[in-house]
Design a protein around this motif. Sequence first.
Motif, PDB file in Angstrom:
ATOM      1  N   TYR A 119       5.760 -34.191 -16.193  1.00  0.00           N
ATOM      2  CA  TYR A 119       5.740 -33.023 -15.303  1.00  0.00           C
ATOM      3  C   TYR A 119       5.595 -31.732 -16.097  1.00  0.00           C
ATOM      4  N   GLY A 120       6.313 -31.676 -17.230  1.00  0.00           N
ATOM      5  CA  GLY A 120       6.335 -30.432 -17.994  1.00  0.00           C
ATOM      6  C   GLY A 120       5.073 -30.211 -18.812  1.00  0.00           C
ATOM      7  N   PHE A 121       5.031 -30.811 -20.021  1.00  0.00           N
ATOM      8  CA  PHE A 121       3.939 -30.450 -20.937  1.00  0.00           C
ATOM      9  C   PHE A 121       2.565 -30.850 -20.377  1.00  0.00           C
ATOM     10  N   ALA A 122       2.463 -32.093 -19.851  1.00  0.00           N
ATOM     11  CA  ALA A 122       1.141 -32.541 -19.393  1.00  0.00           C
ATOM     12  C   ALA A 122       0.702 -31.776 -18.125  1.00  0.00           C
ATOM     13  N   ASN A 123       1.592 -31.654 -17.145  1.00  0.00           N
ATOM     14  CA  ASN A 123       1.119 -31.168 -15.849  1.00  0.00           C
ATOM     15  C   ASN A 123       1.465 -29.721 -15.502  1.00  0.00           C
ATOM     16  N   ARG A 136      -1.238 -20.461 -13.738  1.00  0.00           N
ATOM     17  CA  ARG A 136      -0.886 -20.183 -15.142  1.00  0.00           C
ATOM     18  C   ARG A 136      -0.154 -21.354 -15.763  1.00  0.00           C
ATOM     19  N   PRO A 137      -0.566 -21.741 -16.975  1.00  0.00           N
ATOM     20  CA  PRO A 137       0.171 -22.830 -17.633  1.00  0.00           C
ATOM     21  C   PRO A 137       1.556 -22.367 -18.075  1.00  0.00           C
ATOM     22  N   VAL A 138       2.480 -23.315 -18.111  1.00  0.00           N
ATOM     23  CA  VAL A 138       3.834 -23.026 -18.594  1.00  0.00           C
ATOM     24  C   VAL A 138       4.090 -23.941 -19.791  1.00  0.00           C
ATOM     25  N   PHE A 139       4.491 -23.349 -20.909  1.00  0.00           N
ATOM     26  CA  PHE A 139       4.784 -24.152 -22.097  1.00  0.00           C
ATOM     27  C   PHE A 139       6.232 -23.929 -22.499  1.00  0.00           C
ATOM     28  N   ARG A 140       6.975 -25.039 -22.607  1.00  0.00           N
ATOM     29  CA  ARG A 140       8.371 -24.967 -23.072  1.00  0.00           C
ATOM     30  C   ARG A 140       8.507 -25.857 -24.298  1.00  0.00           C
ATOM     31  N   ARG A 141       9.240 -25.387 -25.256  1.00  0.00           N
ATOM     32  CA  ARG A 141       9.422 -26.144 -26.502  1.00  0.00           C
ATOM     33  C   ARG A 141       9.981 -27.543 -26.205  1.00  0.00           C
ATOM     34  N   GLY A 142      10.976 -27.616 -25.305  1.00  0.00           N
ATOM     35  CA  GLY A 142      11.601 -28.914 -24.992  1.00  0.00           C
ATOM     36  C   GLY A 142      10.594 -29.891 -24.391  1.00  0.00           C
ATOM     37  N   ASP A 143       9.675 -29.372 -23.576  1.00  0.00           N
ATOM     38  CA  ASP A 143       8.661 -30.255 -22.977  1.00  0.00           C
ATOM     39  C   ASP A 143       7.771 -30.842 -24.072  1.00  0.00           C
ATOM     40  N   CYS A 349       7.250 -32.972  -7.685  1.00  0.00           N
ATOM     41  CA  CYS A 349       8.389 -32.272  -8.303  1.00  0.00           C
ATOM     42  C   CYS A 349       8.024 -30.837  -8.649  1.00  0.00           C
ATOM     43  N   LEU A 350       6.731 -30.539  -8.743  1.00  0.00           N
ATOM     44  CA  LEU A 350       6.325 -29.223  -9.241  1.00  0.00           C
ATOM     45  C   LEU A 350       6.079 -28.247  -8.093  1.00  0.00           C
ATOM     46  N   PRO A 351       6.612 -27.014  -8.216  1.00  0.00           N
ATOM     47  CA  PRO A 351       6.471 -26.030  -7.128  1.00  0.00           C
ATOM     48  C   PRO A 351       5.013 -25.767  -6.762  1.00  0.00           C
TER      49      PRO A 351
END
Length: 523
Positions: A119-123, A136-143, A349-351
Amino acid sequence: MPKPVTPRPRGVWTAARLRELIARAYRGESVIVLANRAPFQCDFAPDGSIIVKRSSGGLVTALEPVMEACAGVWIAGRSGSAGRNFVDGSRARAGAAANRSYRVRHVSLDPHEERGYYYGFANEGLWPLCHRTGVRPVFRRGDFNAYRAVNGAFADAACEEAASDRPLVLVQDYHFALVPRMIRERLPLARAVSFWHIPWPRPRDFAACPCGRQLVEGLLGASVVGFQTEDDCRNFIDTVECTLDADIDRERNTIAYEGRRTAIRAYPVSVEWPSRWARQSSSVAECRAEVSRRLGLPADVRLAVGVDRLDYTKGIVEKFLAAERLLASHPEFRGRFVLVQLAEPSRECLPSYRELRSRVRDTADCINARFGGNAYRPIVLLEAHHQPADVYRFLRAADVCYVGSLHDGMNLVAKEFVSARDDERGVLVLSGFAGAARELSAAMIVNPYAIDDAARALAGGLNMPDADQSTRMRAMRSVIAQHNSYTWAGKMLTDAAFLDSAVPSVSNTADTSRHTSPEEAVR
Ligand code: F6P
């Protein structure tokens, strides 16, 4: 009317030719595929029984016939709530897969990994980064950490499955950019091919990804990196130029980095030919009668069909607006036109996906309120998973298939529609922003954002004389007969075998004249 003969031009790739290539060029090495999704999803029903569904998405559509032909193992992470119980280890197979010629191996992901990697890094990251839709893409270190850990687990599984030190590994899609390099570090002679099913962005857009360098280095661990179109290849090579100190040969489309060379090539993904689903379907007239009965459509209705995951890249809202504009500008279609949209819920799961779903529903409701009445609804929205047999029933029943992607790597629904129409009828209205528009130039190509133009194309498609439909459909069918899913895999595997033997490393540029290309060996 006698059924037109399915074209099968000489020299085309078939399952048998692909098997022969693997036997000769890879000495019968079994194929190891890594893909996020298993070819089928196994879910628990409320009564505890297991429901098996074929996974949707172009990747499974293209890859499944290839794996049926080649055998080997399909390593997957997502196979439904009951998947890991039924799709496990080297022997057990889910019910629907029991007769398949390949195995499916499940890599277990815990909820934290699934959230960060899928859900996070890939999607939330790579998917919007690679598709021009304004999200807009969202990038989080944990993802990214989860993505790297999951890529490591898949690379481990691939190495465990390897029967020799030169396994043939097909790495699928944006979920596994880091895997080719990880495999290469453990098995330097591995023939890894990575195929990126979605578009590759321009370098200035890719620059937004904070871990871009790792992704590009990861992909360059492969012998061949495949993309859907030449534009994607060019964008990737430009990205490498901006990101790494690599030696780029633009004439040959190869990149030498860290002592080895990778070929960058376009292999447009495609469908099985001839299609087993078309072969197993009822006649076009029966499909039409079944769909009409099921939806309560009048006999003279003109039917447009859309088949999409509920994804913001697919242009479903814009498609509905084009249908609305058609009804506004062509009153003769009121009461006589229906757009059936098969819409599979996705990534809920994604808004951004939940918002899209409610926008799709609201738009359909508005149009139905404006132009519908009594039992008539111009937009029929069927929000569910549909099995291939059902999808083909709708595709065969349609007067028009509308593929309105705002941006799409390929879009195999367009090719499935063509493969479904062995009656050589039906009109494809196709977004110019889908990779499929490159090959299917006999479709009615539209800009899905230009609602007036799209409505005009829809009207043109609905009114197209039979002879014109047939000319266009025949042209598109002969393209797909030549460029089917076996062509896609066959060309990739030919390149991987040939390039690995001919150009083993940059520092040791071998005399390629000694080598026979496996393509020649197979002929
Ligand atoms: O057509 C291929 C594809 O778009 C993949 O890139 C993607 O993984 C898949 O279809 C569907 O997405 P998901 O597996 O997230 O449902």
